[in-house]
Enzyme design. Structure first.
Site, PDB file in Angstrom:
ATOM      1  N   TYR A 286     -56.892 -61.440 -24.044  1.00  0.00           N
ATOM      2  CA  TYR A 286     -58.274 -61.179 -24.473  1.00  0.00           C
ATOM      3  C   TYR A 286     -59.215 -61.122 -23.261  1.00  0.00           C
ATOM      4  O   TYR A 286     -60.044 -60.220 -23.134  1.00  0.00           O
ATOM      5  CB  TYR A 286     -58.688 -62.295 -25.441  1.00  0.00           C
ATOM      6  CG  TYR A 286     -60.122 -62.267 -25.877  1.00  0.00           C
ATOM      7  CD1 TYR A 286     -60.582 -61.323 -26.790  1.00  0.00           C
ATOM      8  CD2 TYR A 286     -61.029 -63.220 -25.400  1.00  0.00           C
ATOM      9  CE1 TYR A 286     -61.915 -61.315 -27.209  1.00  0.00           C
ATOM     10  CE2 TYR A 286     -62.354 -63.223 -25.817  1.00  0.00           C
ATOM     11  CZ  TYR A 286     -62.787 -62.266 -26.711  1.00  0.00           C
ATOM     12  OH  TYR A 286     -64.110 -62.268 -27.114  1.00  0.00           O
TER      13      TYR A 286
ATOM     14  N   THR B  81     -64.034 -79.535 -22.746  1.00  0.00           N
ATOM     15  CA  THR B  81     -65.485 -79.343 -22.792  1.00  0.00           C
ATOM     16  C   THR B  81     -65.875 -77.862 -22.907  1.00  0.00           C
ATOM     17  O   THR B  81     -65.167 -76.977 -22.413  1.00  0.00           O
ATOM     18  CB  THR B  81     -66.150 -79.900 -21.516  1.00  0.00           C
ATOM     19  OG1 THR B  81     -65.468 -79.344 -20.377  1.00  0.00           O
ATOM     20  CG2 THR B  81     -66.095 -81.409 -21.467  1.00  0.00           C
TER      21      THR B  81
HETATM   22  P1  NAD Z   1     -66.454 -60.832 -34.995  1.00  0.00           P
HETATM   23  O1  NAD Z   1     -64.974 -60.891 -35.071  1.00  0.00           O
HETATM   24  O2  NAD Z   1     -67.237 -61.524 -36.054  1.00  0.00           O
HETATM   25  O3  NAD Z   1     -66.947 -59.323 -34.898  1.00  0.00           O
HETATM   26  C1  NAD Z   1     -66.166 -58.297 -34.345  1.00  0.00           C
HETATM   27  C2  NAD Z   1     -66.112 -57.178 -35.353  1.00  0.00           C
HETATM   28  O4  NAD Z   1     -65.336 -56.091 -34.805  1.00  0.00           O
HETATM   29  C3  NAD Z   1     -65.445 -57.572 -36.664  1.00  0.00           C
HETATM   30  O5  NAD Z   1     -66.327 -57.410 -37.761  1.00  0.00           O
HETATM   31  C4  NAD Z   1     -64.258 -56.650 -36.760  1.00  0.00           C
HETATM   32  O6  NAD Z   1     -63.950 -56.220 -38.087  1.00  0.00           O
HETATM   33  C5  NAD Z   1     -64.684 -55.492 -35.887  1.00  0.00           C
HETATM   34  N1  NAD Z   1     -63.525 -54.697 -35.488  1.00  0.00           N
HETATM   35  C6  NAD Z   1     -62.292 -55.147 -35.114  1.00  0.00           C
HETATM   36  N2  NAD Z   1     -61.460 -54.114 -34.941  1.00  0.00           N
HETATM   37  C7  NAD Z   1     -62.166 -52.992 -35.220  1.00  0.00           C
HETATM   38  C8  NAD Z   1     -61.841 -51.623 -35.236  1.00  0.00           C
HETATM   39  N3  NAD Z   1     -60.602 -51.204 -34.924  1.00  0.00           N
HETATM   40  N4  NAD Z   1     -62.790 -50.729 -35.575  1.00  0.00           N
HETATM   41  C9  NAD Z   1     -64.043 -51.158 -35.914  1.00  0.00           C
HETATM   42  N5  NAD Z   1     -64.404 -52.438 -35.923  1.00  0.00           N
HETATM   43  C10 NAD Z   1     -63.479 -53.350 -35.580  1.00  0.00           C
HETATM   44  O7  NAD Z   1     -66.848 -61.399 -33.549  1.00  0.00           O
HETATM   45  P2  NAD Z   1     -68.280 -61.766 -32.934  1.00  0.00           P
HETATM   46  O8  NAD Z   1     -68.271 -63.233 -32.710  1.00  0.00           O
HETATM   47  O9  NAD Z   1     -69.356 -61.172 -33.731  1.00  0.00           O
HETATM   48  O10 NAD Z   1     -68.156 -61.068 -31.513  1.00  0.00           O
HETATM   49  C11 NAD Z   1     -68.802 -59.845 -31.185  1.00  0.00           C
HETATM   50  C12 NAD Z   1     -68.421 -59.434 -29.777  1.00  0.00           C
HETATM   51  O11 NAD Z   1     -68.793 -60.464 -28.854  1.00  0.00           O
HETATM   52  C13 NAD Z   1     -66.929 -59.211 -29.589  1.00  0.00           C
HETATM   53  O12 NAD Z   1     -66.719 -58.144 -28.695  1.00  0.00           O
HETATM   54  C14 NAD Z   1     -66.460 -60.497 -28.947  1.00  0.00           C
HETATM   55  O13 NAD Z   1     -65.291 -60.310 -28.178  1.00  0.00           O
HETATM   56  C15 NAD Z   1     -67.658 -60.861 -28.091  1.00  0.00           C
HETATM   57  N6  NAD Z   1     -67.719 -62.292 -27.803  1.00  0.00           N
HETATM   58  C16 NAD Z   1     -68.042 -63.186 -28.798  1.00  0.00           C
HETATM   59  C17 NAD Z   1     -68.100 -64.535 -28.500  1.00  0.00           C
HETATM   60  C18 NAD Z   1     -68.485 -65.558 -29.554  1.00  0.00           C
HETATM   61  O14 NAD Z   1     -68.603 -66.733 -29.202  1.00  0.00           O
HETATM   62  N7  NAD Z   1     -68.677 -65.188 -30.805  1.00  0.00           N
HETATM   63  C19 NAD Z   1     -67.825 -64.999 -27.218  1.00  0.00           C
HETATM   64  C20 NAD Z   1     -67.488 -64.066 -26.239  1.00  0.00           C
HETATM   65  C21 NAD Z   1     -67.458 -62.715 -26.533  1.00  0.00           C
END
Ligand code: NAD
Length: 325
Positions: free
Chosen positions: A149, A221
């Site tokens: 990832y 942490t």
């Molecule tokens: P989430 O999983 O709730 O949202 C990601 C969305 O992408 C999901 O709704 C999923 O259905 C969609 N998705 C997956 N495969 C897909 C595809 N093939 N076509 C279309 N849509 C697709 O995650 P989030 O927490 O809302 O994260 C949003 C972004 O932020 C992501 O890129 C994640 O890697 C990044 N991120 C989040 C965090 C966190 O703490 N939440 C931390 C670091 C990075």
């Protein structure tokens, strides 16, 4: 109709994307949301919502048509349990999503492109101690992310930089540090620590069982940032001239045991913690917000306690409903 600009939010059926679509709509943007699934907890605020699999090039062309800005949030992701057990799937799917989305944005003449990277890009060797030195943006190199990832996020950061340098697409890159809040995944295996612990404590409270399980010794942490601060930071960065990756998170580090204690206090219910083997990720991680403050003239404002209170209440409500209580 009068609008500021047309924007696309990918991943708008997910946690941050759903909230972001609403925020941008409230600010007067015309918003298209795209995801492979519908938002699970309330209808989208987007003007248009399309169910598209963004691993496919033709779908990315369709998603990015006629928009000025793209917020690229779609990703196959989840908490530690999911990320540490699905390396091939995550690398494969996210490479396809990100390479196709940015190329389609270029082809369709998108002006600004926001990419959501992660603190998971930081090298394992800088995160072996629970009392970790906060991570500065330049600490990402020499690279050694822990999981597939993180590797994919790091490569896509470079992809964004090269699209800006070679094709003039204005890219902005954020590195989130553990974003949490209501209306995010709270069960099913993709949930992260704040949601998972809130669910476990809510179930304990509603069943009267004063014990929850936790992966590892709980002394690892992290810092946690509430969704409203995340949205503010996203927008400020998108509108800034800063083209290098930027941390976005809180810099108050807590152990996972402390996180559970804060949630139990909010729930008003005492729990004993049973530590069991399970994936924990790196031993320590915190955000160095020096550059964030310089670049955005701002830093996250909402305390962990206030953010968790809102999150816990929402999750307790979900658990009650599921249990028919
Ligand atoms: P989430 O999983 O709730 O949202 C990601 C969305 O992408 C999901 O709704 C999923 O259905 C969609 N998705 C997956 N495969 C897909 C595809 N093939 N076509 C279309 N849509 C697709 O995650 P989030 O927490 O809302 O994260 C949003 C972004 O932020 C992501 O890129 C994640 O890697 C990044 N991120 C989040 C965090 C966190 O703490 N939440 C931390 C670091 C990075």
């Amino acid at each position: 109709m009068d609008y500021k600009a047309k924007v696309l939010v990918t991943g708008a059926g997910g946690f941050i994307g759903h909230h972001l679509a609403k925020r941008l709509k409230d600010m007067g943007y015309w918003v298209r949301g795209v995801d492979i699934k519908n938002p699970e907890y309330e209808p989208t605020a987007a003007d248009e919502f399309e169910l598209l699999d963004l691993r496919r090039w033709d779908n990315c062309l369709q998603a990015t048509r006629g928009v000025d800005h793209v917020y690229a949030l779609a990703a196959d992701m989840g908490g530690m349990g999911f990320i540490s057990a699905n390396h091939a799937q995550i690398l494969h799917n996210n490479i396809l999503i990100n390479t196709h989305t940015i190329e389609a944005a270029k082809v369709n003449g998108v002006k600004r492109y926001f990419y959501t990277s992660s603190a998971c890009v930081y090298p394992e060797y800088k995160q072996v101690d629970a009392n970790v030195t906060p991570l500065r943006e330049e600490d990402a190199y020499p690279a050694q992310p822990q999981d597939a990832y993180g590797w994919e996020k790091l490569v896509t950061e470079h992809l964004c930089t090269h699209y800006r340098e070679d094709y003039g697409l204005e890219t902005r890159i954020v590195r989130f540090h553990n974003i949490f809040g209501p209306k995010g995944t709270w069960d099913g295996g993709r949930e992260k620590a704040p949601a998972a612990l809130s669910r476990k404590i809510a179930i304990a409270k509603l069943t009267g069982k004063h014990e929850i399980e936790m992966w590892g010794d709980g002394e690892q942490t992290r810092s946690f940032c509430y969704i409203d601060d995340c949205l503010e930071g996203i927008y400020r960065l998108m509108m800034s001239n800063h083209v290098e990756p930027l941390n976005l998170g809180q810099d108050r580090m807590v152990t996972i045991n402390q996180l559970a204690e804060i949630i139990a206090n909010i729930a008003g219910f005492e729990v004993a913690i049973k530590h069991i083997p399970g994936p924990q990720g790196v031993r320590g991680r915190n955000s160095d917000n020096t550059r964030l403050k310089q670049v955005l003239g701002w830093e996250p404002q909402i305390s962990l306690e206030d953010g968790l209170a809102k999150t816990y209440m929402w999750i307790e409500e979900q658990v009650r409903r599921k249990m028919g209580k």
